[in-house]
Design a protein around this motif. Structure first.
Motif, PDB file in Angstrom:
ATOM      1  N   LYS A  54       6.043 -85.071  18.843  1.00 46.05           N
ATOM      2  CA  LYS A  54       5.614 -83.618  18.979  1.00 46.05           C
ATOM      3  C   LYS A  54       4.450 -83.167  18.611  1.00 46.05           C
ATOM      4  O   LYS A  54       3.652 -83.649  17.601  1.00 46.05           O
ATOM      5  CB  LYS A  54       6.458 -82.543  18.227  1.00 46.05           C
ATOM      6  N   ARG A  55       3.447 -82.508  18.985  1.00 45.45           N
ATOM      7  CA  ARG A  55       2.135 -82.105  19.070  1.00 45.45           C
ATOM      8  C   ARG A  55       1.979 -80.560  18.584  1.00 45.45           C
ATOM      9  O   ARG A  55       2.510 -79.619  19.128  1.00 45.45           O
ATOM     10  CB  ARG A  55       1.156 -82.135  20.337  1.00 45.45           C
ATOM     11  N   LEU A  56       1.860 -80.644  17.270  1.00 40.14           N
ATOM     12  CA  LEU A  56       1.829 -79.161  16.530  1.00 40.14           C
ATOM     13  C   LEU A  56       0.275 -78.509  16.781  1.00 40.14           C
ATOM     14  O   LEU A  56      -0.301 -79.312  16.228  1.00 40.14           O
ATOM     15  CB  LEU A  56       2.391 -79.053  15.330  1.00 40.14           C
ATOM     16  N   ARG A  57       0.166 -77.300  17.084  1.00 41.10           N
ATOM     17  CA  ARG A  57      -1.087 -76.340  16.903  1.00 41.10           C
ATOM     18  C   ARG A  57      -0.780 -75.454  15.530  1.00 41.10           C
ATOM     19  O   ARG A  57      -0.143 -74.730  15.734  1.00 41.10           O
ATOM     20  CB  ARG A  57      -1.462 -75.596  18.135  1.00 41.10           C
ATOM     21  N   LEU A  58      -1.664 -75.617  14.720  1.00 47.06           N
ATOM     22  CA  LEU A  58      -1.620 -74.808  13.537  1.00 47.06           C
ATOM     23  C   LEU A  58      -2.546 -73.761  13.397  1.00 47.06           C
ATOM     24  O   LEU A  58      -3.842 -74.173  13.385  1.00 47.06           O
ATOM     25  CB  LEU A  58      -1.469 -75.637  12.340  1.00 47.06           C
ATOM     26  N   ALA A  59      -2.142 -72.488  13.118  1.00 43.51           N
ATOM     27  CA  ALA A  59      -3.546 -71.607  12.724  1.00 43.51           C
ATOM     28  C   ALA A  59      -3.684 -71.697  11.336  1.00 43.51           C
ATOM     29  O   ALA A  59      -2.959 -71.338  10.571  1.00 43.51           O
ATOM     30  CB  ALA A  59      -3.168 -70.097  13.377  1.00 43.51           C
TER      31      ALA A  59
END
Length: 316
Positions: free
Chosen positions: A83-88
């Motif tokens: 899984k590829r997570l994008r985090l702010a």
């Protein structure tokens, strides 16, 4: 830039105490108890089949003081198992260098994760986000990401690691050879994206760093396990001759599709392929299973490559 080494456990209690102080100031978001964190790290993980815990392995590595809250703002399936997570990231003082990793703190999960960043520092500077690509395992942080993590989930991040590419404007140009095995592509993909940013900036900045060429060798069991394929093809098309890649599959599970065939070699990365890149202006970055790192590092040394031109992750 430096080699990452396997470290002893004596520094863990001090590291965890620092973490506990941070979490006590964010009790509404994180309710981790120091006693539970210490127990799970020093006892539960040590008794499992895993060799060592992330905090143990990296206790002597560089770590930033900043721990920043972050919110999940994107989740995609990079492969069947990743899984590829994008985090702010909310803390403006949070920075990283291409190739580094993060301590990954999860509410109600006592074990601290350690995941390499797969995005470029430029993405963080421009959009305030970073990305991680995490393979599914039974390790609690990875298991949480694959089974419980959702959009707007809140976590915290701290940057660490001695494995990075961070040239300064006055540094001499170098060529890079990046060698990845499996999910070891993550930090190398960050470096590749950072290199692409240098090439883009060269067109608009007269005094910026002058980047040389990059060759990526990427080995996985089969084509489904080759992460970021489309992104890598995009970079090769954008910077022909400056960024090139050779994919290797060691256990192909089906016939390789026509689109990939020109870029795929069946079998491991060969000595002949690597030897042709040996020069005094080349740096080598390796990330993959420890036996792969050891064999390739020894091979490069036999080719006469100075040890201070070979960088690798030794802990993951």
């Amino acid at each position: 830039m430096a080699h990452t080494t396997i470290s002893a456990a004596f520094a863990i209690p001090q590291l965890l105490r620092g973490t506990a102080r941070i979490f006590s100031t964010h009790s509404a978001l994180f309710r981790l108890k120091y006693s539970a964190l210490c127990y799970c790290t020093m006892n539960g993980t040590m008794k499992s089949k895993r060799k060592t815990d992330h905090l143990e392995r990296t206790a002597n590595n560089f770590r930033q003081e900043v721990i920043s809250p972050a919110k999940v703002c994107g989740i995609t399936n990079e492969s069947e198992t990743v899984k590829r997570l994008r985090l702010a990231v909310t803390n403006k003082d949070f920075t990283f260098k291409a190739g580094q990793w993060v301590d990954f703190f999860i509410p109600e999960v006592a074990v601290v994760g350690g995941f390499s960043i797969c995005s470029s520092p430029g993405l963080l500077e421009q959009e305030g986000v970073l990305e991680l690509a995490v393979k599914h395992t039974v390790h609690p942080p990875a298991h949480w990401i694959h089974t419980q993590c959702s959009l707007d989930s809140e976590v915290a991040l701290r940057v660490g690691g001695n494995f990075f590419f961070d040239p300064q404007p006055a540094d001499s140009p170098v060529n890079l050879v990046l060698i990845a095995g499996g999910v070891g592509i993550n930090p190398l993909f960050s470096i590749l994206l950072h290199v692409a940013d240098f090439h883009r900036n060269q067109e608009s900045e007269e005094n910026g760093y002058k980047m040389g060429t990059v060759k990526l060798y990427y080995s996985a069991k089969n084509t489904n396990e080759l992460l970021f394929k489309n992104n890598i093809f995009g970079l090769m098309n954008e910077f022909p001759g400056k960024i090139t890649c050779s994919f290797h599959v060691t256990q192909p599970s089906s016939q390789i599709c026509e689109e990939l065939q020109p870029y795929i070699t069946e079998g491991r990365i060969s000595e002949k392929e690597l030897e042709k890149h040996v020069s005094k202006d080349t740096l080598w970055y390796i990330c993959g299973p420890p036996p792969m790192i050891e064999s390739i590092s020894k091979l490069l040394e036999n080719f006469g490559v100075p040890t201070d031109c070979i960088y690798f992750e030794k802990w993951w």
